[in-house]
Design a protein around this motif. Structure first.
Motif, PDB file in Angstrom:
ATOM      1  N   LEU A 117       0.854  -1.207   0.084  1.00  0.00           N
ATOM      2  CA  LEU A 117       0.034  -0.157  -0.020  1.00  0.00           C
ATOM      3  C   LEU A 117       0.870   1.133   0.027  1.00  0.00           C
ATOM      4  CD1 LEU A 117      -3.249   0.528   1.959  1.00  0.00           C
ATOM      5  CD2 LEU A 117      -1.555   2.332   2.020  1.00  0.00           C
ATOM      6  N   ASP A 118       0.721   2.201  -1.034  1.00  0.00           N
ATOM      7  CA  ASP A 118       1.259   3.289  -0.930  1.00  0.00           C
ATOM      8  C   ASP A 118       0.513   4.707  -0.426  1.00  0.00           C
ATOM      9  OD1 ASP A 118       3.642   3.027  -2.305  1.00  0.00           O
ATOM     10  OD2 ASP A 118       2.354   2.335  -4.216  1.00  0.00           O
ATOM     11  N   GLY A 119       1.122   5.761   0.086  1.00  0.00           N
ATOM     12  CA  GLY A 119       0.622   6.805   0.406  1.00  0.00           C
ATOM     13  C   GLY A 119       0.211   6.839   2.061  1.00  0.00           C
ATOM     14  N   THR A 120       1.072   6.193   2.554  1.00  0.00           N
ATOM     15  CA  THR A 120       0.405   6.305   4.343  1.00  0.00           C
ATOM     16  C   THR A 120       1.244   7.607   4.797  1.00  0.00           C
ATOM     17  OG1 THR A 120       2.426   4.837   4.761  1.00  0.00           O
ATOM     18  CG2 THR A 120       0.280   3.819   4.178  1.00  0.00           C
ATOM     19  N   LYS A 121       0.721   7.736   5.989  1.00  0.00           N
ATOM     20  CA  LYS A 121       1.224   8.865   6.759  1.00  0.00           C
ATOM     21  C   LYS A 121       1.323   8.714   8.264  1.00  0.00           C
ATOM     22  CE  LYS A 121       0.573  14.092   7.381  1.00  0.00           C
ATOM     23  NZ  LYS A 121       2.005  14.218   7.257  1.00  0.00           N
ATOM     24  N   THR A 122       2.278   9.368   9.128  1.00  0.00           N
ATOM     25  CA  THR A 122       1.997   9.220  10.424  1.00  0.00           C
ATOM     26  C   THR A 122       2.284  10.607  10.964  1.00  0.00           C
ATOM     27  OG1 THR A 122       4.405   8.744  10.735  1.00  0.00           O
ATOM     28  CG2 THR A 122       2.820   6.810  10.491  1.00  0.00           C
ATOM     29  N   GLY A 123       1.820  10.754  12.520  1.00  0.00           N
ATOM     30  CA  GLY A 123       2.178  12.081  12.900  1.00  0.00           C
ATOM     31  C   GLY A 123       1.251  12.323  14.079  1.00  0.00           C
ATOM     32  N   LEU A 124       0.979  13.576  14.479  1.00  0.00           N
ATOM     33  CA  LEU A 124       0.215  13.952  15.468  1.00  0.00           C
ATOM     34  C   LEU A 124      -1.052  14.790  14.793  1.00  0.00           C
ATOM     35  CD1 LEU A 124       2.605  15.467  18.201  1.00  0.00           C
ATOM     36  CD2 LEU A 124       1.794  13.160  17.983  1.00  0.00           C
ATOM     37  N   ALA A 125      -2.267  14.381  15.721  1.00  0.00           N
ATOM     38  CA  ALA A 125      -3.282  14.618  14.661  1.00  0.00           C
ATOM     39  C   ALA A 125      -4.397  15.325  15.864  1.00  0.00           C
ATOM     40  CB  ALA A 125      -4.317  13.847  14.049  1.00  0.00           C
ATOM     41  N   VAL A 126      -5.222  16.360  15.623  1.00  0.00           N
ATOM     42  CA  VAL A 126      -5.994  17.262  16.245  1.00  0.00           C
ATOM     43  C   VAL A 126      -7.591  17.322  15.668  1.00  0.00           C
ATOM     44  CG1 VAL A 126      -4.247  18.226  17.716  1.00  0.00           C
ATOM     45  CG2 VAL A 126      -5.289  19.450  15.756  1.00  0.00           C
ATOM     46  N   PRO A 127      -8.424  17.742  16.450  1.00  0.00           N
ATOM     47  CA  PRO A 127      -9.762  17.973  15.701  1.00  0.00           C
ATOM     48  C   PRO A 127      -9.474  19.278  14.962  1.00  0.00           C
ATOM     49  CG  PRO A 127     -10.253  17.130  17.802  1.00  0.00           C
ATOM     50  CD  PRO A 127      -8.738  17.218  17.856  1.00  0.00           C
ATOM     51  N   ALA A 128     -10.161  19.465  13.963  1.00  0.00           N
ATOM     52  CA  ALA A 128     -10.013  20.477  12.926  1.00  0.00           C
ATOM     53  C   ALA A 128     -10.717  21.897  13.472  1.00  0.00           C
ATOM     54  CB  ALA A 128     -10.763  20.487  11.807  1.00  0.00           C
ATOM     55  N   TYR A 129     -11.510  21.719  14.822  1.00  0.00           N
ATOM     56  CA  TYR A 129     -11.955  22.992  15.361  1.00  0.00           C
ATOM     57  C   TYR A 129     -10.857  23.435  16.531  1.00  0.00           C
ATOM     58  CZ  TYR A 129     -12.908  19.165  19.095  1.00  0.00           C
ATOM     59  OH  TYR A 129     -12.889  18.161  19.911  1.00  0.00           O
ATOM     60  N   MET A 130      -9.452  22.775  16.571  1.00  0.00           N
ATOM     61  CA  MET A 130      -8.575  23.379  17.197  1.00  0.00           C
ATOM     62  C   MET A 130      -7.694  24.387  16.396  1.00  0.00           C
ATOM     63  SD  MET A 130      -7.223  19.773  19.652  1.00  0.00           S
ATOM     64  CE  MET A 130      -5.963  20.885  20.520  1.00  0.00           C
ATOM     65  N   GLU A 131      -7.341  25.518  17.350  1.00  0.00           N
ATOM     66  CA  GLU A 131      -6.575  26.337  16.537  1.00  0.00           C
ATOM     67  C   GLU A 131      -5.141  25.800  16.167  1.00  0.00           C
ATOM     68  OE1 GLU A 131      -7.022  30.024  18.328  1.00  0.00           O
ATOM     69  OE2 GLU A 131      -9.233  30.246  17.971  1.00  0.00           O
ATOM     70  N   ILE A 132      -4.844  25.051  17.015  1.00  0.00           N
ATOM     71  CA  ILE A 132      -3.205  24.772  16.855  1.00  0.00           C
ATOM     72  C   ILE A 132      -3.042  24.031  15.419  1.00  0.00           C
ATOM     73  CG2 ILE A 132      -3.479  22.691  17.998  1.00  0.00           C
ATOM     74  CD1 ILE A 132      -0.670  22.971  19.159  1.00  0.00           C
ATOM     75  N   ASN A 133      -1.794  24.490  14.812  1.00  0.00           N
ATOM     76  CA  ASN A 133      -1.536  23.719  13.424  1.00  0.00           C
ATOM     77  C   ASN A 133      -0.231  23.201  13.300  1.00  0.00           C
ATOM     78  OD1 ASN A 133      -3.829  24.790  12.036  1.00  0.00           O
ATOM     79  ND2 ASN A 133      -3.122  26.659  12.693  1.00  0.00           N
ATOM     80  N   SER A 134       0.582  23.417  14.194  1.00  0.00           N
ATOM     81  CA  SER A 134       2.209  22.963  14.302  1.00  0.00           C
ATOM     82  C   SER A 134       2.279  22.327  15.460  1.00  0.00           C
ATOM     83  CB  SER A 134       2.900  23.971  13.610  1.00  0.00           C
ATOM     84  OG  SER A 134       4.289  23.365  13.397  1.00  0.00           O
ATOM     85  N   ILE A 135       3.366  21.235  15.392  1.00  0.00           N
ATOM     86  CA  ILE A 135       4.072  20.594  16.638  1.00  0.00           C
ATOM     87  C   ILE A 135       4.724  21.625  17.261  1.00  0.00           C
ATOM     88  CG2 ILE A 135       5.540  18.865  17.540  1.00  0.00           C
ATOM     89  CD1 ILE A 135       4.818  17.238  15.086  1.00  0.00           C
ATOM     90  N   ASP A 136       5.449  22.544  16.691  1.00  0.00           N
ATOM     91  CA  ASP A 136       6.173  23.458  17.457  1.00  0.00           C
ATOM     92  C   ASP A 136       5.189  24.519  18.289  1.00  0.00           C
ATOM     93  OD1 ASP A 136       5.390  25.193  15.387  1.00  0.00           O
ATOM     94  OD2 ASP A 136       7.218  25.508  14.441  1.00  0.00           O
TER      95      ASP A 136
END
Length: 297
Positions: A117-136
């Protein structure tokens, strides 16, 4: 009396034929067509891997007449099992980043059949209603206080957990805690927080049904800790091609898309058992399944 004589004679003939058959198969060994038709599949209890492993299991059992044993383990033991031969195969290797450390350690002891399977991704996710956009941005006190300085994780030892530990170091988030749990517990916490419109941060990966059922977003990763897009690879033990040529060929040809995997995951999340969801998908996608079985006699 003649009737009973005929019946007795038939019984004796049947017994004689059975004895002759057994004499040609001393020791009770199976015929070549059924000999050694068992296989062990290792997998981690991620929703994506539950879906793919059950699909592979269903094909092996329904199309190739294998008896399949599924071994649910953590990521480390999954790789060890392939390396030492206690498991035959897995379709759950996230490469090149998530399982990088395992691949580096066991590359010479396993066989990589390439991506399924191609095109996977991992990371930290949040609900779209949260204002935060970056890990930093997690270094900001307000962001930490809103979620109690906690990131909800999954099983310890999983590649994404090790990557998140590195992220805490790389982004100097010493006040934060990565909470060990499980894939199911993480999803449950996310659902509860989402329904209540509360802030929450989770370890996440795609494909996953939660992205279809909730409006989520990945936090940007400017330091590249989680890497870019990945692939899920099929890994088998050494010697499988010689021992179980038909299973090996099927596993080598097994590949599908993120949308196809998501369909199975969503069916499971909506209430079907993994076996039912996998079986229904296989039967509904005969053309796809046939491409996995091409050239197998």
């Amino acid at each position: 009396m003649k009737k009973w004589t005929v019946i007795t004679a038939l019984i004796l003939v049947a017994a004689l034929l059975g004895a002759c058959s057994n004499s040609g198969n001393e020791g009770g060994s199976s015929s070549p067509k059924t000999e050694n038709k068992s296989i062990k599949l290792a997998y981690v209890a991620w929703d994506s891997e539950i879906a793919s492993t059950n699909v592979v299991k269903h094909v092996l059992e329904s199309k190739l007449n294998y008896k399949v044993e599924m071994l649910q383990v953590d990521a480390g033991p999954m790789w060890v099992g392939l390396a030492d031969g206690s498991a035959d195969a897995m379709v759950a290797a996230w490469l090149p980043s998530t399982h990088e450390s395992y691949m580096e350690k066991y590359a010479q002891e396993v066989v990589d059949l390439g991506p399924n399977l191609d095109g996977t991704k991992t990371g930290l996710a949040v609900p779209a209603y949260m204002e935060i956009n970056s890990i930093d941005e997690l270094a900001d006190a307000a962001a930490g206080e809103g979620v109690n300085y906690q990131i909800i994780g999954i099983e310890p030892g999983a590649g994404i957990m090790m990557a998140t530990e590195r992220a805490l170091e790389e982004y100097a988030l010493s006040d934060w805690t990565l909470v060990e749990s499980s894939s199911a517990a993480m999803a449950q916490q996310l659902i509860q927080s989402y329904d209540e419109q509360k802030p929450v941060i989770v370890t996440a990966w795609t494909p996953h049904w939660m992205f279809a059922n909730m409006e989520l977003k990945y936090l940007e990763d400017p330091k590249g800790v989680y890497g870019g897009e990945e692939q899920i690879h099929t890994i088998v033990r050494k010697g499988l091609e010689e021992d179980k040529a038909d299973a090996y060929k099927f596993l080598d040809q097994f590949e599908w898309t993120a949308d196809e995997m998501a369909a199975v995951m969503i069916a499971i999340q909506e209430g079907k058992s993994p076996e039912e969801a996998a079986g229904a998908w296989v039967e509904a996608n005969a053309d796809k399944v046939n491409t996995w079985l091409e050239g197998i006699e």
